[in-house]
Design a protein around this motif. Structure first.
Motif, PDB file in Angstrom:
ATOM      1  N   UNK A 271       0.855  -1.301  -0.155  1.00 46.62           N
ATOM      2  CA  UNK A 271      -0.136   0.089   0.217  1.00 46.62           C
ATOM      3  C   UNK A 271       0.870   1.203   0.023  1.00 46.62           C
ATOM      4  N   UNK A 272       1.859   1.312   0.987  1.00 45.85           N
ATOM      5  CA  UNK A 272       2.785   2.370   1.022  1.00 45.85           C
ATOM      6  C   UNK A 272       3.692   2.496  -0.557  1.00 45.85           C
ATOM      7  N   UNK A 273       3.712   1.289  -1.209  1.00 45.68           N
ATOM      8  CA  UNK A 273       4.475   1.754  -2.711  1.00 45.68           C
ATOM      9  C   UNK A 273       3.185   2.297  -3.618  1.00 45.68           C
ATOM     10  N   UNK A 274       2.264   1.783  -3.307  1.00 48.43           N
ATOM     11  CA  UNK A 274       1.132   2.129  -4.334  1.00 48.43           C
ATOM     12  C   UNK A 274       0.968   3.660  -3.980  1.00 48.43           C
ATOM     13  N   UNK A 275       0.983   4.341  -2.892  1.00 47.20           N
ATOM     14  CA  UNK A 275       0.932   5.739  -2.804  1.00 47.20           C
ATOM     15  C   UNK A 275       2.203   6.511  -2.606  1.00 47.20           C
ATOM     16  N   UNK A 276       3.302   5.954  -2.895  1.00 49.47           N
ATOM     17  CA  UNK A 276       4.722   6.258  -2.876  1.00 49.47           C
ATOM     18  C   UNK A 276       4.857   7.685  -3.461  1.00 49.47           C
ATOM     19  N   UNK A 277       5.418   8.698  -3.211  1.00 49.86           N
ATOM     20  CA  UNK A 277       5.817   9.805  -3.662  1.00 49.86           C
ATOM     21  C   UNK A 277       4.682  11.076  -3.756  1.00 49.86           C
ATOM     22  N   UNK A 278       3.486  10.546  -2.580  1.00 55.85           N
ATOM     23  CA  UNK A 278       2.454  11.317  -2.685  1.00 55.85           C
ATOM     24  C   UNK A 278       2.496  11.908  -1.244  1.00 55.85           C
ATOM     25  N   UNK A 279       3.552  12.236  -0.723  1.00 55.94           N
ATOM     26  CA  UNK A 279       3.536  12.751   0.855  1.00 55.94           C
ATOM     27  C   UNK A 279       3.855  11.480   1.551  1.00 55.94           C
ATOM     28  N   UNK A 280       3.437  11.717   2.775  1.00 54.19           N
ATOM     29  CA  UNK A 280       3.660  10.532   3.942  1.00 54.19           C
ATOM     30  C   UNK A 280       2.994   9.480   3.663  1.00 54.19           C
ATOM     31  N   UNK A 281       3.823   8.132   3.974  1.00 54.96           N
ATOM     32  CA  UNK A 281       3.315   7.128   3.798  1.00 54.96           C
ATOM     33  C   UNK A 281       1.904   6.868   4.297  1.00 54.96           C
ATOM     34  N   UNK A 282       0.950   6.129   3.620  1.00 54.08           N
ATOM     35  CA  UNK A 282      -0.404   5.879   4.397  1.00 54.08           C
ATOM     36  C   UNK A 282      -0.411   4.947   5.649  1.00 54.08           C
ATOM     37  N   UNK A 283       0.664   3.838   5.642  1.00 50.86           N
ATOM     38  CA  UNK A 283       0.876   2.850   6.608  1.00 50.86           C
ATOM     39  C   UNK A 283       2.249   3.024   7.177  1.00 50.86           C
ATOM     40  N   UNK A 284       2.176   2.971   8.456  1.00 55.44           N
ATOM     41  CA  UNK A 284       3.336   3.081   9.418  1.00 55.44           C
ATOM     42  C   UNK A 284       3.246   1.972  10.371  1.00 55.44           C
ATOM     43  N   UNK A 285       4.137   0.974  10.130  1.00 61.81           N
ATOM     44  CA  UNK A 285       4.072  -0.351  10.880  1.00 61.81           C
ATOM     45  C   UNK A 285       5.075  -0.527  11.635  1.00 61.81           C
ATOM     46  N   UNK A 286       4.887  -0.702  13.195  1.00 63.00           N
ATOM     47  CA  UNK A 286       5.699  -0.957  13.983  1.00 63.00           C
ATOM     48  C   UNK A 286       5.642  -2.392  14.616  1.00 63.00           C
ATOM     49  N   UNK A 287       6.345  -3.267  14.134  1.00 67.73           N
ATOM     50  CA  UNK A 287       6.138  -4.763  14.799  1.00 67.73           C
ATOM     51  C   UNK A 287       7.179  -4.892  15.860  1.00 67.73           C
ATOM     52  N   UNK A 288       6.614  -4.442  16.988  1.00 66.67           N
ATOM     53  CA  UNK A 288       7.522  -4.546  18.196  1.00 66.67           C
ATOM     54  C   UNK A 288       6.660  -4.346  19.478  1.00 66.67           C
ATOM     55  N   UNK A 289       7.290  -4.865  20.505  1.00 66.09           N
ATOM     56  CA  UNK A 289       6.527  -4.656  21.705  1.00 66.09           C
ATOM     57  C   UNK A 289       6.819  -2.911  22.486  1.00 66.09           C
TER      58      UNK A 289
END
Ligand code: F6P
Length: 742
Positions: free
Chosen positions: A593-611
């Motif tokens: 999804x981030x790739x799809x909207x890349x170059x159009x401002x901040x990424x739509x999804x910010x994923x933190x896989x962490x505790x």
């Protein structure tokens, strides 16, 4: 002061009685007795002297008569004597006869008996007796007896009497004091204490007075029962706080320690870069139970899963938490890798977890896993027996990892009150029926006094399952199951969160949290933020959530570059294949999804896989414009309630899956079907454009509900019901009770 008065007053009263009553009475009596005795003596003397005196009178020899008188009056008591021939003569008397005694006054002075006079020589008794001769028919003998000895004797009597009265006074006083101490004050205090209820509960730890014991124990039971009944009726009138919970434990449950048993421990000690650090696991169960244990203390038995857990326990495998000045104890259970693999990863999480959640992942049941599950449940049961301080502890069994434990505890401690809470959904009988060990699981659970679920729907499913699969009597009116002659109540207890949230969680302002989050992720000012916080679990609907974000950007392109969704996903159950695959899928989807909207401002999804620790999670909640909970199936979901409780600014929108228990309690959220991407996208758009006033109105209502139905109420209701069942059990055990039943 009161004590000395109690002594002095009776003493003074006794002395006054002595002075004003006894002394005059005794004086009077002794004088009268002696006067009478001496008067009789006078008669005796007169009779004795009659003959010799008669001869002397006839001889008319006054000298010899006087000598005779003098000789007789040598008797120490006979003071003087004389003879009056006629009333007009001078008496012929010894020298000591006082001048006021003369023959003319004799008759008036001495009538029938003697008369007491006082003279210079002291008190004298004057007696006169006829001593007639033919020549002197009016002759009288005068006898004066010394009465001073009477005074001496009276004085002596008075002295003894005084000592007697003094002794009597002291004894009476002492008795008064002793009786007052032992009896009056004791009774008065005892009764006062009874009335105040203090003596009954012995708050100061003083033992009860023996004579009050029978009445006190009856009254105590009565008062407890009345108060407990009142509380259970009025629970919606009560303010639910840690203190309320403590009061229930110490009042209704008579100071019993609570033993909590769960697989997951509330604090995990792990080694990181050579140092031991403490972590709080991402777990709804821990979120709910931890504040309860802080309030009530006691022992929490759990699997010691941290890499440094063994390093911090004592020789009984216990560690006090949290940190300094611990509020309660964790008793850690150690599992071998085989046990953990079979019991936790295998039977609990590859079998029961997908069995109970409708998330389209098939459960896997292996006999070897089941054997480990039985073995580990037995280990927990042994620990409960070791930790119980009494034969009738209150044990709070948590979740699907320990379904066999209630029966095992009941067998080891038949008087224990066992409350089992099932944190995940309970499926319908058909779904549950595919488990090869369905009967054993139900049998284990029905060792509980109470089984709790988040929703009535899950209670219904459970009772239906029991009805279908076991030889048991399910009563749908009282929601009880009678199995093996014993009763289990099935009840709905919607779990909740601490209210108000712990001070450290709301420390930073919403603006500060927002600024920090934007800075950390390079987001421009005014950039809209959505947040999701979950364990990386396939039931949480994270893929569906990302799909909804993507759909939003497709349907409402004005949000492209203006909105980012931050997903915090805590790794969980990572050795299970489905979870590994899920993580891969979620990461890939975010990247796509981030790739799809890349170059159009901040990424739509910010994923933190962490505790992340609770304070970090709360900072996300406070920074966000919306929180999206899209579980495919969830018992309750506490993230939804945490988000609402974090927003003391009354801003932010909650989007909530209709398949969570929370959706039944929070209808002011935007309720969505996570499988419907378009609907979820519409909800995201609605949330992002919702006017402030509407946000406030919705979140206010939700905050009101969570304030009222907080986690203390969740635990408190269970404990009150347990206390009620204990009371009913006591009643049914009484001789003469005809029936055992609900
Ligand atoms: O949802 C059931 C549950 O036990 C929760 O209470 C908790 O959030 C979660 O599972 C914890 O899972 P685990 O202990 O496997 O990390």
């Amino acid at each position: 002061m009161r004590l000395s008065l109690r002594f002095i007053v009776p003493l003074l009263l006794t002395i006054a009685a002595f002075a004003y009553g006894a002394v005059p009475l005794v004086d009077n009596l002794t004088t009268r007795w002696f006067v009478r005795d001496l008067d009789l003596r006078a008669s005796l003397i007169a009779n004795t002297l009659h003959e010799p005196l008669d001869a002397l009178i006839r001889s008319g020899d006054h000298r010899r008569m006087l000598e005779y008188f003098n000789r007789i009056t040598q008797d120490e008591r006979l003071y003087a004597m004389g003879f009056c021939p006629t009333p007009g003569d001078e008496p012929l008397a010894t020298l000591a006869l006082p001048p006021e005694i003369n023959c003319s006054s004799l008759d008036s002075l001495v009538a029938l008996s003697g008369t007491l006079i006082s003279s210079a020589a002291g008190p004298l008794l004057v007696s006169a007796r006829a001593l007639a001769a033919p020549e002197m028919p009016e002759g009288r003998l005068i006898l004066l007896q010394d009465m001073s000895f009477v005074e001496r004797r009276s004085e002596e009597t008075r002295k003894y009497l005084f000592y007697f009265f003094l002794g009597l006074g002291a004894t009476v006083s002492l008795l008064t004091v002793v009786i007052a101490q032992l009896s009056w004050r004791g009774w008065v205090q005892g009764l006062r204490a009874l009335l105040r209820g203090e003596g009954l509960f012995r708050p100061s730890g003083k033992p009860e007075r023996a004579e009050l014991r029978p009445i006190a124990s009856d009254l105590r039971v009565l008062i407890h029962d009345i108060e407990a009944e009142r509380r259970s009726r009025d629970d919606d009138q009560m303010a639910w706080t840690p203190d309320t919970l403590r009061a229930i434990l110490h009042g209704d449950l008579r100071g019993q320690d609570a033993i909590v048993v769960s697989n997951r421990e509330p604090y995990v000690h792990v080694r990181q870069n050579g140092a031991i650090v403490v972590q709080r696991p991402a777990s709804g169960l821990v979120t709910a139970m931890e504040p309860i244990m802080r309030a009530c203390s006691g022992t929490w038995i759990a699997h010691g899963s941290g890499s440094a857990d063994r390093e911090v326990v004592d020789r009984h495998d216990r560690v006090g938490v949290p940190g300094a000045g611990p509020a309660y104890q964790i008793r850690r259970i150690w599992l071998s890798p085989e046990q953990e693999a079979g019991y936790y990863y295998g039977f609990a999480n590859e079998g029961l977890w997908p069995l109970c959640h409708i998330a389209h992942v098939r459960p896997t049941f292996r006999t070897s896993d089941w054997e480990q599950y039985v073995q580990v449940n037995r280990l927990f049961a042994q620990a409960v027996a070791q930790e119980a301080k009494a034969s009738d502890p209150i044990v709070l069994v948590q979740d699907y990892h320990l379904a066999l434990l209630p029966r095992m505890i009941h067998e080891a401690l038949p008087a224990a009150t066992i409350i089992t809470f099932w944190h995940i959904p309970w499926p319908n009988p058909e779904a549950f029926g595919i488990c090869p060990w369905r009967h054993e699981l139900l049998d284990g659970l029905l060792g509980s006094t109470i089984i709790g679920f988040h929703t009535q729907f899950h209670c219904n499913n459970f009772v239906d399952t029991v009805d279908r699969l076991l030889e048991a009597r399910a009563d749908r009116e009282t929601f009880t199951v009678t199995y093996r002659g014993e009763l289990t109540a099935v009840k709905r207890y919607p779990i909740s969160v601490d209210w108000p949230p712990a001070a450290g969680l709301l420390g930073r302002s919403v603006e500060e949290c927002r600024r920090e989050l934007r800075a950390r992720h390079g987001l421009p000012p005014g950039h809209a933020i959505g947040v999701g916080v979950d364990r990386l679990d396939y039931t949480k609907g994270i893929e569906e959530r990302f799909r909804a974000v993507e759909r939003l950007l497709e349907l409402q392109p004005q949000w492209v570059g203006k909105f980012s969704f931050v997903q915090v996903a805590a790794p969980t159950r990572s050795s299970i294949e489905q979870y590994q695959e899920y993580e891969v899928r979620v990461k890939a989807m975010a990247a796509r999804i981030n790739d799809r909207f890349a170059g159009k401002g901040s990424p739509p999804i910010i994923l933190h896989v962490e505790h992340q620790e609770p304070h970090q999670v709360y900072a996300y909640y406070r920074a966000a414009d919306l929180c999206f909970v899209s579980s495919l199936h969830d018992g309750m979901n506490l993230v939804a309630k945490e988000f609402v409780s974090a927003r003391d600014d009354e801003r932010g929108v909650l989007i909530l899956s209709q398949f969570t228990g929370a959706a039944r309690e929070l209808p002011e959220a935007l309720i969505v079907n996570p499988y419907d991407a378009d609907q979820c996208a519409a909800a995201l758009h609605l949330a992002l454009s919702m006017p402030v006033a509407e946000q406030r109105a919705r979140i206010r209502l939700m905050r009101g509900l969570i304030r009222e139905f907080n986690v203390y109420r969740w635990a408190g209701r269970m404990l009150m019901d347990a206390a009620g069942m204990r009371r009913r059990g006591r009643l049914l055990e009484r001789p003469g009770t005809p029936l055992r039943g609900p």
